[in-house]
Design a protein around this motif. Structure first.
Motif: not given
Length: 375
Positions: A283-289
């Motif tokens: 949760a909260g990864t800035p690399r979600l895409e």
């Protein structure tokens, strides 16, 4: 279930679709390094890690030009929890045991993943219908069936050989040190099976104070002869070095030692604990895409079969099973070595992850106290 925006799949996007995807990713994740986008995927290392790299990591990087950095760990949620709690997430995709995936989801440590947005099977079967039902959860996408078994070195038993779970605990007939993972899971189940509890009563028995006492009492009978392991790569090495005469282990690790290193190891399938792993996103990864792109790629039937042809863990999707034929390196038929094969699964206990979600913390404490207590 909370839904995310469309995931930008990998193989047949129109040029305008790719352009939109690039803009969305740029806005979501900020500028990229000169080397381009990257994610960190965390898994179990050893022979499984090598299969994962060859079947998933390298093909994904070649197809998407997204770099995947691999890290190894020994399971659990502690490192994920620490990253989320301080708001500094540097892991993106993590290979989790189902009980940890459920607990992590409940705690808000993992991103929800909508199974209906995952790619269909090659014949068009929707992902929801292609994944086995047990492999579907709110924050995890099914990967592989695997088992914890025990194995022994055949060279050390030239005459009578272990054949049941009770034999693992029989120091008189089969003397020598045992290897066991330093956690309560599996050990408590194996202890009750060895003590004569029917498979369909194991978790009900563990759910009572008397049943827990019975399991720990059985573990007491071999405690002084146990060598504890933490990483999945350790049991085959311990067996090969003669540090132990038999050890609990993940079935695929023993299989690879058998076929790639020609080790004289024998798996005892009696009482195996059949389990399954999932891929989750922190949760909260800035690399979600790109984390979503990786999960989508890794959990196709073709990718899962590519792993299963390198290590004997069964695909989580029905469409992957027909693709698992022979071992990629040796040509060995894989079917007899799968934990779900009819001959192997006959005396299997399916892991009750709900039991462990409810009881993990309390049993971790009791197990730790038991480890430090002298018999």
């Amino acid at each position: 279930m909370r839904r995310r925006g469309p995931i930008h799949w990998l193989r047949a996007a129109a040029p305008i679709f790719v352009a939109v995807a690039a803009v969305v990713f740029s806005l979501a994740c900020g500028p990229q390094s000169p080397e381009g986008p990257s994610i960190t995927a965390v898994s179990w290392g050893g022979s499984y890690g090598r299969a994962y790299r060859a079947a998933i990591q390298i093909p994904f990087m070649e197809e998407t030009e997204v770099r995947v950095d691999m890290e190894d760990y020994n399971g659990g949620l502690a490192q994920i929890r620490a990253q989320v709690d301080v708001g500094s997430v540097f892991w993106d995709v993590v290979d989790l045991e189902m009980a940890d995936a459920m607990r992590g989801c409940d705690e808000g440590l993992l991103e929800p993943i909508d199974i209906d947005l995952l790619p269909p099977a090659l014949d068009g079967t929707p992902a929801r219908d292609d994944f086995y039902p047990d492999m579907q959860s709110e924050c995890g996408v099914g990967m592989l069936f695997y088992s914890t078994v025990y194995a022994y070195n055949a060279d050390l038993f030239p005459e009578e050989r272990p054949a049941t779970m009770a034999d693992f605990f029989d120091l008189e007939t089969f003397p020598g040190r045992r290897g066991m993972r330093r956690v309560p899971q599996v050990n408590l189940e194996f202890a009750l099976i060895a003590d004569g509890v029917p498979l369909d009563e194991v978790y009900a028995t563990l759910g009572t104070p008397e049943g827990l006492d019975r399991a720990f009492d059985k573990l007491d009978t071999i405690k002084e002869q146990v060598v504890w392991w933490e990483a999945g790569a350790q049991p085959p090495q311990m067996l090969a070095d003669g540090e132990v005469v038999m050890s609990t282990a993940y079935n695929g690790r023993i299989f690879n030692a058998q076929v790639l290193e020609e080790q004289p190891f024998v798996i005892v399938w009696d009482g195996q604990l059949l389990d399954y792993g999932v891929l989750s996103i922190v949760a909260g990864t800035p690399r979600l895409e790109n984390a979503l792109r990786f999960v989508a790629f890794a959990t196709t039937g073709e990718s899962l079969a590519a792993v299963a042809r390198r290590i004997s863990y069964g695909p989580a999707r029905r469409s992957g099973e027909p693709l698992v034929t022979t071992h990629r390196a040796t040509g060995v038929e894989m079917a007899p070595h799968m934990p779900t094969s009819p001959g192997n699964v006959a005396r299997a206990l399916r892991n009750d992850w709900e039991f462990w979600v409810d009881n993990q913390d309390a049993l971790n404490e009791r197990f730790s106290a038991w480890l430090t207590r002298a018999n």
